[in-house]
Design a protein around this motif. Structure first.
Motif, PDB file in Angstrom:
ATOM      1  N   ALA A   1       0.836  -1.203   0.000  1.00 48.19           N
ATOM      2  CA  ALA A   1       0.000   0.000   0.000  1.00 48.19           C
ATOM      3  C   ALA A   1       0.871   1.253   0.000  1.00 48.19           C
ATOM      4  O   ALA A   1       0.625   2.203  -0.757  1.00 48.19           O
ATOM      5  CB  ALA A   1      -0.925  -0.008   1.220  1.00 48.19           C
TER       6      ALA A   1
ATOM      7  N   ARG B   1      -3.992   4.709   4.834  1.00 47.52           N
ATOM      8  CA  ARG B   1      -2.735   5.417   5.106  1.00 47.52           C
ATOM      9  C   ARG B   1      -2.809   6.868   4.646  1.00 47.52           C
ATOM     10  O   ARG B   1      -2.338   7.759   5.329  1.00 47.52           O
ATOM     11  CB  ARG B   1      -1.559   4.709   4.438  1.00 47.52           C
ATOM     12  CG  ARG B   1      -1.163   3.451   5.161  1.00 47.52           C
ATOM     13  CD  ARG B   1       0.076   2.793   4.573  1.00 47.52           C
ATOM     14  NE  ARG B   1       0.392   1.606   5.317  1.00 47.52           N
ATOM     15  CZ  ARG B   1       1.133   1.578   6.415  1.00 47.52           C
ATOM     16  NH1 ARG B   1       1.647   2.682   6.877  1.00 47.52           N
ATOM     17  NH2 ARG B   1       1.366   0.443   7.042  1.00 47.52           N
TER      18      ARG B   1
ATOM     19  N   TRP C   1       2.539   1.766  -3.302  1.00 51.33           N
ATOM     20  CA  TRP C   1       1.595   2.350  -4.258  1.00 51.33           C
ATOM     21  C   TRP C   1       1.544   3.863  -4.074  1.00 51.33           C
ATOM     22  O   TRP C   1       1.517   4.622  -5.054  1.00 51.33           O
ATOM     23  CB  TRP C   1       0.225   1.732  -4.082  1.00 51.33           C
ATOM     24  CG  TRP C   1      -0.753   1.985  -5.202  1.00 51.33           C
ATOM     25  CD1 TRP C   1      -0.566   2.761  -6.318  1.00 51.33           C
ATOM     26  CD2 TRP C   1      -2.058   1.440  -5.316  1.00 51.33           C
ATOM     27  NE1 TRP C   1      -1.690   2.736  -7.103  1.00 51.33           N
ATOM     28  CE2 TRP C   1      -2.617   1.920  -6.513  1.00 51.33           C
ATOM     29  CE3 TRP C   1      -2.814   0.594  -4.511  1.00 51.33           C
ATOM     30  CZ2 TRP C   1      -3.901   1.587  -6.924  1.00 51.33           C
ATOM     31  CZ3 TRP C   1      -4.088   0.251  -4.932  1.00 51.33           C
ATOM     32  CH2 TRP C   1      -4.627   0.741  -6.121  1.00 51.33           C
ATOM     33  N   CYS C   2       1.560   4.320  -2.831  1.00 53.79           N
ATOM     34  CA  CYS C   2       1.598   5.770  -2.577  1.00 53.79           C
ATOM     35  C   CYS C   2       2.865   6.385  -3.172  1.00 53.79           C
ATOM     36  O   CYS C   2       2.808   7.439  -3.815  1.00 53.79           O
ATOM     37  CB  CYS C   2       1.527   6.054  -1.080  1.00 53.79           C
ATOM     38  SG  CYS C   2      -0.045   5.614  -0.304  1.00 53.79           S
TER      39      CYS C   2
ATOM     40  N   PHE D   1      -7.695   5.147  -4.252  1.00 52.01           N
ATOM     41  CA  PHE D   1      -7.155   3.869  -4.708  1.00 52.01           C
ATOM     42  C   PHE D   1      -8.309   2.900  -4.938  1.00 52.01           C
ATOM     43  O   PHE D   1      -9.212   2.808  -4.098  1.00 52.01           O
ATOM     44  CB  PHE D   1      -6.197   3.301  -3.658  1.00 52.01           C
ATOM     45  CG  PHE D   1      -5.039   4.220  -3.369  1.00 52.01           C
ATOM     46  CD1 PHE D   1      -3.870   4.122  -4.104  1.00 52.01           C
ATOM     47  CD2 PHE D   1      -5.127   5.191  -2.393  1.00 52.01           C
ATOM     48  CE1 PHE D   1      -2.798   4.978  -3.848  1.00 52.01           C
ATOM     49  CE2 PHE D   1      -4.067   6.052  -2.135  1.00 52.01           C
ATOM     50  CZ  PHE D   1      -2.903   5.932  -2.865  1.00 52.01           C
TER      51      PHE D   1
ATOM     52  N   CYS E   1      -5.639  -1.942  -1.593  1.00 50.99           N
ATOM     53  CA  CYS E   1      -6.370  -0.703  -1.909  1.00 50.99           C
ATOM     54  C   CYS E   1      -6.904  -0.053  -0.644  1.00 50.99           C
ATOM     55  O   CYS E   1      -6.759   1.160  -0.441  1.00 50.99           O
ATOM     56  CB  CYS E   1      -7.535  -0.998  -2.854  1.00 50.99           C
ATOM     57  SG  CYS E   1      -7.035  -1.370  -4.527  1.00 50.99           S
TER      58      CYS E   1
ATOM     59  N   ALA F   1      -4.007   1.411   1.381  1.00 46.54           N
ATOM     60  CA  ALA F   1      -3.471   2.638   0.779  1.00 46.54           C
ATOM     61  C   ALA F   1      -4.393   3.812   1.101  1.00 46.54           C
ATOM     62  O   ALA F   1      -3.926   4.889   1.497  1.00 46.54           O
ATOM     63  CB  ALA F   1      -3.318   2.466  -0.740  1.00 46.54           C
TER      64      ALA F   1
END
Length: 187
Positions: free
Chosen positions: A106, A150, A109-110, A181, A144, A147
C-alpha cells in the motif's frame, strides 16, 4: 546515473533517499542485489544499507516502503527480523505472506503515485502447478483499502518525507491527501 530520458532510473531514488535519510537515519539505499535485504550497520560509523533488487525501480520503492514501516527496533535487525519463504509457497505460506505485505505494498503504491510510476501488485510467488491460476482479489482489495487508510490517517513521518521528496523530484503537485485507490486501477 539519472537521465531525463529515463525518469524511472532506480539510481535517482538512491539520491533522493540519501538526501532524506543519510544524515538523519544513517541509512543508504543500494541497488545491485540479487535479492532485497536490509543490512543494519555492523561497525560504528558505517551506514545501514537498504538493498533493492538489481536496478529495478519498483524493487527500490518496495524496499523503501518496508523501511518506512519498520520501527526503530526492527531497523536494528537484519531484514527487519522478517521471515521470508521463497517462491513456490504453499497456500498457507502464501496467505501469511500476503497478510504481511498489505502495508508495504500500500505504501509502495503511494510512492509510485507520488512519482507517476505504474504500480503493480506483487504476490511474489510462482504458481506451484503448471497452469495454476491463483485468485489474489482479496489481497488486491486489502492493499487498496490500506493505501486509502494510510492516505487518510497520514503516511507516517519518514514515508511522508520521502513521498514529498518524490513529488518534488517528479513534478507532482497533487496533494497526496486527495489520492484515491481502487482495484480497477490495478493490472
Amino acid at each position: 546515473m539519472y537521465s531525463p530520458a529515463e525518469p524511472f532510473c532506480a539510481s535517482r531514488l538512491e539520491v533522493l533517499f540519501a538526501a532524506c535519510f543519510a544524515a538523519s537515519e544513517n541509512t543508504v539505499l543500494c541497488g545491485g542485489a540479487a535479492e532485497p535485504f536490509y543490512q543494519p550497520a555492523v561497525e560504528v560509523g558505517e551506514p545501514h544499507r537498504l538493498w533493492y533488487r538489481e536496478d529495478f525501480f519498483a524493487s527500490a520503492l518496495h524496499e523503501i516502503a518496508h523501511w518506512c514501516i519498520a520501527g526503530r527496533e526492527r531497523r536494528l535487525l537484519p531484514d527487519f527480523g522478517y521471515w521470508y519463504a521463497p517462491e513456490g509457497r504453499n497456500p498457507a505460506q502464501q496467505a501469511a505472506f500476503e497478510r504481511v505485505e498489505v502495508g508495504p505494498q500500500a505504501l509502495e503504491w503511494c510512492f509510485a503515485r507520488a512519482c507517476g510510476f505504474p504500480f503493480r501488485i506483487s504476490t511474489d510467488n510462482l504458481p506451484a502447478e503448471e497452469g495454476e491460476v491463483a485468485d489474489h482479489t482479496v489481497f488486491k482489495q486489502a492493499v487498496c483499502a490500506e493505501a486509502g487508510r494510510r492516505v487518510g490517517a497520514g503516511l507516517g513521518q519518514r514515508a511522508q518525507q520521502f513521498c514529498h521528496a518524490l513529488q518534488q523530484a517528479f513534478g507532482n503537485d497533487t496533494p497526496w491527501q486527495s489520492w484515491r485507490f481502487s482495484p480497477v486501477d490495478l493490472p
